[in-house]
Design a protein around this motif. Structure first.
Motif, PDB file in Angstrom:
ATOM      1  N   MET A  38       0.815  -1.211   0.000  1.00  0.00           N
ATOM      2  CA  MET A  38       0.000   0.000   0.000  1.00  0.00           C
ATOM      3  C   MET A  38       0.856   1.271   0.000  1.00  0.00           C
ATOM      4  O   MET A  38       0.619   2.191  -0.787  1.00  0.00           O
ATOM      5  CB  MET A  38      -0.935   0.016   1.204  1.00  0.00           C
ATOM      6  N   ASP A  39       1.853   1.343   0.873  1.00  0.00           N
ATOM      7  CA  ASP A  39       2.690   2.541   0.956  1.00  0.00           C
ATOM      8  C   ASP A  39       3.483   2.755  -0.330  1.00  0.00           C
ATOM      9  O   ASP A  39       3.675   3.891  -0.768  1.00  0.00           O
ATOM     10  CB  ASP A  39       3.639   2.439   2.150  1.00  0.00           C
TER      11      ASP A  39
ATOM     12  N   ASP B 187      -3.078  -6.675  -2.088  1.00  0.00           N
ATOM     13  CA  ASP B 187      -2.651  -6.451  -0.705  1.00  0.00           C
ATOM     14  C   ASP B 187      -3.411  -7.467   0.129  1.00  0.00           C
ATOM     15  O   ASP B 187      -3.992  -8.399  -0.429  1.00  0.00           O
ATOM     16  CB  ASP B 187      -2.896  -5.006  -0.236  1.00  0.00           C
TER      17      ASP B 187
ATOM     18  N   GLU C 164      -9.491  -2.948   3.359  1.00  0.00           N
ATOM     19  CA  GLU C 164      -9.224  -1.535   3.600  1.00  0.00           C
ATOM     20  C   GLU C 164      -7.987  -1.064   2.831  1.00  0.00           C
ATOM     21  O   GLU C 164      -8.005  -0.015   2.168  1.00  0.00           O
ATOM     22  CB  GLU C 164      -9.031  -1.281   5.095  1.00  0.00           C
ATOM     23  N   ARG C 165      -6.916  -1.840   2.895  1.00  0.00           N
ATOM     24  CA  ARG C 165      -5.678  -1.458   2.215  1.00  0.00           C
ATOM     25  C   ARG C 165      -5.859  -1.467   0.696  1.00  0.00           C
ATOM     26  O   ARG C 165      -5.355  -0.586  -0.008  1.00  0.00           O
ATOM     27  CB  ARG C 165      -4.549  -2.394   2.631  1.00  0.00           C
TER      28      ARG C 165
ATOM     29  N   LYS D 261      -7.747   1.594  -0.461  1.00  0.00           N
ATOM     30  CA  LYS D 261      -6.900   2.784  -0.440  1.00  0.00           C
ATOM     31  C   LYS D 261      -5.985   2.821  -1.658  1.00  0.00           C
ATOM     32  O   LYS D 261      -5.741   3.886  -2.228  1.00  0.00           O
ATOM     33  CB  LYS D 261      -6.081   2.816   0.845  1.00  0.00           C
TER      34      LYS D 261
END
Length: 350
Positions: free
Chosen positions: A79-80, A99, A103-104, A107
């Motif tokens: 994610m990052d 991922d 939630e991830r 995003k």
């Protein structure tokens, strides 16, 4: 000929090497850099493929300005990286799974959409002729109404495979075991062919490995279109089949063992059906029941080329990010059902 696109790879392990090899075999692409937190990994891969090495992917984005980056890091770390790529305006091709949480993944999709970049998820099996032919037969309604769809990934991974990887078999970075890591290719194929899943009921456990997550799972699936099916995955069986896919409809039936069709029957046969079924065994060497290594990168090349064309043509890639989310969401629903002992409906909440 159009100018070559500048491509980069983040994560210089086994799958990162597959992407590097695939990229360097394309006339339309130039591998400009690789990045890995471990400098020795980055340096080794860069030396092998003649590009620059980095330990900081943000610095790589700034200096190399790639058009597209392949994200090949452990599953729970993406994610990052995707956010940083989006901020830098770099298009993304993310290895499966996208991922490890809803939630991830949401995003990642939201970030890519806001930045106006292309986001693809690697499911290279869709590009194999046998599976594209199967998809085409379904699209042409040769199966009639779809009734049953079964997918099995029966393979073996040693204890060393989990221990030496460090992150494999952990909830935090792998997100799951046999299904999330190995079986997700078949999960994606089943969803691609049968349509979205409505509910699941499952059982999972670690039967032969000392890991946090499952090495064996079986699930019953109900699809939105009313069809039903099963999903099985294990890394505990040495004499496995890697993957088996079965599609049964009112007017047709197909069974694919590995990459070879062993049943291909329809109420209305077409010229070419027999030769398709009797064709020589696949020479594709991409996946093995006992090894995680990928030798044949041709399908990865096709997916990377599709990403390049999607960028140039300003269209969605053949396997957009939302498809990666759907596959992981089904896997997570199976895990939830196995944990609670109850049927779980889809889509999942965060």
């Amino acid at each position: 000929m159009s100018q070559k696109m500048r491509l980069a790879v983040i994560g210089c392990g086994a799958i990162g090497k597959v992407h590097a090899k695939a990229i360097t075999g394309l006339d339309e692409a130039q591998l400009v850099a690789v990045s890995d937190l471990r400098p020795e990994n980055a340096t080794k891969l860069a030396a092998e493929f003649g590009c620059n090495a980095y330990t900081d992917y943000r610095q790589m984005f700034e200096k190399e300005k790639p058009d597209l980056v392949s994200v090949c890091t452990p599953s729970g770390t993406r994610m990052d990286i995707c956010r940083a790529a989006a901020d830098a305006g770099v298009n993304l091709l993310v290895e499966k799974p996208l991922d490890i949480s809803v939630e991830r993944m949401k995003k990642i999709l939201q970030t890519a959409e806001a930045a106006g970049i292309k986001l693809g998820c690697v499911f290279q099996l869709r590009f194999m002729p046998v599976f594209s032919s199967l998809k085409r037969a379904i699209t042409e309604n040769r199966f009639g109404r779809l009734i049953i769809g079964n997918a099995a990934t029966i393979c073996y991974r040693s204890e060393d495979y989990y221990k030496n990887g460090g992150w494999r078999g952990t909830k935090a970075q792998d997100g799951g075991g046999a299904l999330m890591n190995q079986g997700i290719h078949n999960v994606d194929l089943l969803l691609w062919l049968m349509g979205d899943a409505k509910s699941v009921y499952a059982y999972a456990d670690h039967l032969t490995h000392d890991i946090e997550v499952e090495d064996t799972v079986t699930a019953a699936v109900e699809f939105v279109n009313g069809a039903v099916g099963t999903i099985q995955a294990t890394t505990s069986v040495y004499h496995g089949i890697n993957k088996k896919l079965e599609i049964f409809g009112t007017d047709g039936a197909a069974i694919i063992m590995g990459e070879d069709p062993v049943m291909w029957k329809f109420n209305e046969p077409l010229e070419g059906d027999l030769s398709f079924l009797q064709g020589k065994e696949s020479e594709q060497k991409g996946l093995s029941p006992t090894s995680p290594l990928i030798e044949d990168v041709s399908e990865h090349q096709q997916q990377i080329l599709d990403m390049i064309n999607a960028i140039r043509e300003d269209r969605q890639p053949a396997v957009p990010g939302i498809e990666g989310q759907k596959a992981v969401e089904l896997v997570l629903a199976i895990y939830k059902s196995a944990e609670t002992g109850k049927k779980v409906n889809l889509p999942l909440e965060n």
